[in-house]
Design an enzyme around this catalytic site. Structure first.
Site, PDB file in Angstrom:
ATOM      1  N   TYR A  53       0.834  -1.221   0.000  1.00  0.00           N
ATOM      2  CA  TYR A  53       0.000   0.000   0.000  1.00  0.00           C
ATOM      3  C   TYR A  53       0.864   1.266   0.000  1.00  0.00           C
ATOM      4  O   TYR A  53       0.453   2.286  -0.554  1.00  0.00           O
ATOM      5  CB  TYR A  53      -1.018  -0.035   1.149  1.00  0.00           C
ATOM      6  CG  TYR A  53      -2.092  -1.070   0.846  1.00  0.00           C
ATOM      7  CD1 TYR A  53      -3.116  -0.793  -0.060  1.00  0.00           C
ATOM      8  CD2 TYR A  53      -2.028  -2.357   1.384  1.00  0.00           C
ATOM      9  CE1 TYR A  53      -4.053  -1.757  -0.398  1.00  0.00           C
ATOM     10  CE2 TYR A  53      -2.962  -3.327   1.049  1.00  0.00           C
ATOM     11  CZ  TYR A  53      -3.975  -3.023   0.152  1.00  0.00           C
ATOM     12  OH  TYR A  53      -4.895  -3.982  -0.200  1.00  0.00           O
ATOM     13  N   ASN A  87     -13.855   2.291  -4.827  1.00  0.00           N
ATOM     14  CA  ASN A  87     -12.474   2.733  -5.012  1.00  0.00           C
ATOM     15  C   ASN A  87     -11.885   3.262  -3.712  1.00  0.00           C
ATOM     16  O   ASN A  87     -12.567   3.926  -2.936  1.00  0.00           O
ATOM     17  CB  ASN A  87     -12.395   3.811  -6.097  1.00  0.00           C
ATOM     18  CG  ASN A  87     -12.860   3.275  -7.440  1.00  0.00           C
ATOM     19  OD1 ASN A  87     -12.925   2.059  -7.619  1.00  0.00           O
ATOM     20  ND2 ASN A  87     -13.174   4.147  -8.373  1.00  0.00           N
ATOM     21  N   HIS A 104     -14.846   0.077   0.327  1.00  0.00           N
ATOM     22  CA  HIS A 104     -13.656  -0.765   0.505  1.00  0.00           C
ATOM     23  C   HIS A 104     -12.487  -0.038   1.173  1.00  0.00           C
ATOM     24  O   HIS A 104     -11.349  -0.456   1.047  1.00  0.00           O
ATOM     25  CB  HIS A 104     -13.219  -1.345  -0.854  1.00  0.00           C
ATOM     26  CG  HIS A 104     -14.219  -2.308  -1.403  1.00  0.00           C
ATOM     27  ND1 HIS A 104     -14.254  -2.706  -2.725  1.00  0.00           N
ATOM     28  CD2 HIS A 104     -15.240  -2.973  -0.798  1.00  0.00           C
ATOM     29  CE1 HIS A 104     -15.254  -3.555  -2.901  1.00  0.00           C
ATOM     30  NE2 HIS A 104     -15.874  -3.726  -1.753  1.00  0.00           N
ATOM     31  N   SER A 182     -16.869  -4.410 -12.547  1.00  0.00           N
ATOM     32  CA  SER A 182     -17.190  -5.723 -13.131  1.00  0.00           C
ATOM     33  C   SER A 182     -18.246  -6.445 -12.296  1.00  0.00           C
ATOM     34  O   SER A 182     -18.683  -7.534 -12.654  1.00  0.00           O
ATOM     35  CB  SER A 182     -15.922  -6.576 -13.212  1.00  0.00           C
ATOM     36  OG  SER A 182     -15.435  -6.834 -11.907  1.00  0.00           O
TER      37      SER A 182
HETATM   38  P1  OAD Z   1     -12.664  -4.524 -11.885  1.00  0.00           P
HETATM   39  O1  OAD Z   1     -11.221  -4.444 -12.295  1.00  0.00           O
HETATM   40  O2  OAD Z   1     -13.178  -5.855 -11.472  1.00  0.00           O
HETATM   41  O3  OAD Z   1     -13.608  -3.962 -13.055  1.00  0.00           O
HETATM   42  C1  OAD Z   1     -13.301  -2.760 -13.710  1.00  0.00           C
HETATM   43  C2  OAD Z   1     -14.397  -2.402 -14.682  1.00  0.00           C
HETATM   44  O4  OAD Z   1     -14.058  -1.153 -15.262  1.00  0.00           O
HETATM   45  C3  OAD Z   1     -14.603  -3.411 -15.836  1.00  0.00           C
HETATM   46  O5  OAD Z   1     -15.985  -3.715 -15.957  1.00  0.00           O
HETATM   47  C4  OAD Z   1     -14.091  -2.640 -17.046  1.00  0.00           C
HETATM   48  O6  OAD Z   1     -14.801  -2.963 -18.254  1.00  0.00           O
HETATM   49  C5  OAD Z   1     -14.390  -1.193 -16.642  1.00  0.00           C
HETATM   50  N1  OAD Z   1     -13.615  -0.156 -17.338  1.00  0.00           N
HETATM   51  C6  OAD Z   1     -12.421  -0.239 -17.954  1.00  0.00           C
HETATM   52  N2  OAD Z   1     -12.066   0.945 -18.486  1.00  0.00           N
HETATM   53  C7  OAD Z   1     -13.061   1.812 -18.204  1.00  0.00           C
HETATM   54  C8  OAD Z   1     -13.293   3.214 -18.479  1.00  0.00           C
HETATM   55  N3  OAD Z   1     -12.417   3.960 -19.154  1.00  0.00           N
HETATM   56  N4  OAD Z   1     -14.451   3.769 -18.048  1.00  0.00           N
HETATM   57  C9  OAD Z   1     -15.366   3.033 -17.350  1.00  0.00           C
HETATM   58  N5  OAD Z   1     -15.199   1.720 -17.084  1.00  0.00           N
HETATM   59  C10 OAD Z   1     -14.071   1.122 -17.489  1.00  0.00           C
HETATM   60  O7  OAD Z   1     -12.862  -3.432 -10.720  1.00  0.00           O
HETATM   61  P2  OAD Z   1     -14.026  -3.317  -9.608  1.00  0.00           P
HETATM   62  O8  OAD Z   1     -15.306  -3.866 -10.128  1.00  0.00           O
HETATM   63  O9  OAD Z   1     -13.998  -1.915  -9.126  1.00  0.00           O
HETATM   64  O10 OAD Z   1     -11.509  -4.353  -3.753  1.00  0.00           O
HETATM   65  O11 OAD Z   1     -13.452  -4.256  -8.483  1.00  0.00           O
HETATM   66  C11 OAD Z   1     -14.143  -4.355  -7.258  1.00  0.00           C
HETATM   67  C12 OAD Z   1     -13.187  -4.585  -6.111  1.00  0.00           C
HETATM   68  O12 OAD Z   1     -12.320  -5.681  -6.427  1.00  0.00           O
HETATM   69  C13 OAD Z   1     -12.240  -3.440  -5.839  1.00  0.00           C
HETATM   70  O13 OAD Z   1     -12.811  -2.416  -5.065  1.00  0.00           O
HETATM   71  C14 OAD Z   1     -11.106  -4.105  -5.114  1.00  0.00           C
HETATM   72  C15 OAD Z   1     -10.997  -5.381  -5.902  1.00  0.00           C
HETATM   73  O14 OAD Z   1     -10.581  -6.497  -5.214  1.00  0.00           O
HETATM   74  C16 OAD Z   1     -10.601  -4.216  -2.763  1.00  0.00           C
HETATM   75  O15 OAD Z   1      -9.458  -3.879  -2.933  1.00  0.00           O
HETATM   76  C17 OAD Z   1     -11.137  -4.494  -1.403  1.00  0.00           C
END
Ligand code: OAD
Length: 238
Positions: A53, A87, A104, A182
């Site tokens: 971190y 985020n 988170h 996602s």
């Molecule tokens: P992911 O990495 O799982 O998903 C990211 C999403 O962003 C995908 O659906 C991509 O298609 C989309 N994406 C990519 N580029 C983009 C753009 N320019 N504009 C908009 N969307 C775009 O990330 P999260 O769903 O946020 O937790 O993941 C959830 C959690 O998993 C995080 O908070 C983290 C991780 O483990 C912890 O650290 C506790």
């Protein structure tokens, strides 16, 4: 005033220069997630987790909000807005959003490892006297309750206390907007279940993870900034 609730994920900050977690080249491809982001990982090697971190904070240091963050913040002028974010960056706040719920945790906070959610033991970063502009927590640094200071991050295997406030907001939403997630991680991914069926739901993501289920989801398959522009056009015309 209409109530607007956002649920944002890593894709929200991509145009600010941050990587996602699960796309190709994402953070979890390069770092073992169960070592750096799980409760067991923290228990077995806190120094390694702190070093991860510290590295992430240095990487995020000069990152600025993108147009998408600014457009989200601009909605505070016309709507009663709550941003629920997965985020750990603070880009929504820096862009000006007034009401942000972090599901988170927050990268710029440290907490007690014994009493994670007790604000008495939180330490805000940057901190005077610490390395790399006050963002690197020294090895073995203690919280005021004598336990090891740890990143204020909700690790896998831990509760998500802010989900209850997020659910309350979702239940009141007239408009629910999902950006850049996602929808793999629970309970954040289940928030839509609490949104009334009459609520308008939008999903902005170049690779949308959601089809039409209980809600009629209006999908905008664009990045956060272009997607927000399109959403505002749609909302102004309706
Ligand atoms: P992911 O990495 O799982 O998903 C990211 C999403 O962003 C995908 O659906 C991509 O298609 C989309 N994406 C990519 N580029 C983009 C753009 N320019 N504009 C908009 N969307 C775009 O990330 P999260 O769903 O946020 O937790 O993941 C959830 C959690 O998993 C995080 O908070 C983290 C991780 O483990 C912890 O650290 C506790």
């Amino acid at each position: 005033m209409k109530k607007v609730v956002f649920l944002t994920g890593a894709g929200m900050s991509v145009e600010s220069g941050l990587t996602t977690f699960r796309d190709a080249g994402g953070l979890w491809e390069n770092y073992p997630v169960m070592q750096v982001a799980s409760h067991d990982g923290w228990e077995s090697n806190p120094d390694y987790v702190n070093a991860f971190y510290n590295m992430l904070r240095t990487k995020y240091k000069d990152v600025k909000p993108c147009e998408g963050h600014r457009l989200v913040a601009s909605m505070d002028n016309d709507y009663d807005v709550t941003v629920v974010t997965q985020n750990v960056d603070n880009l929504h706040e820096v862009a000006g959003s007034k009401h942000v719920i972090h599901l988170h945790g927050e990268l710029m906070k440290m907490c007690s490892s014994r009493d994670v959610d007790n604000p008495r033991f939180w330490v805000n970063l940057p901190h005077d006297g610490w390395g790399e502009d006050g963002l690197e927590v020294p090895v073995g640094e203690k919280a005021e309750d004598g336990s090891l200071l740890r990143p204020y991050i909700v690790f896998f295997q831990e509760n998500v206390p802010n989900i209850y406030d997020a659910i309350e907001e979702a239940q009141k939403a007239d408009i629910f907007i999902i950006i850049g997630t996602s929808l793999n991680v629970y309970p954040a991914a289940s928030l839509l279940q609490y949104v009334p069926r009459s609520t308008e739901v939008y999903l902005i993501d170049p690779h949308p993870a959601l089809g039409n289920g209980s809600h009629n989801v209006h999908i905008i398959d664009k990045g956060a900034s272009e997607g927000m522009k399109e959403l505002l056009r749609i909302m102004h015309n309706s």
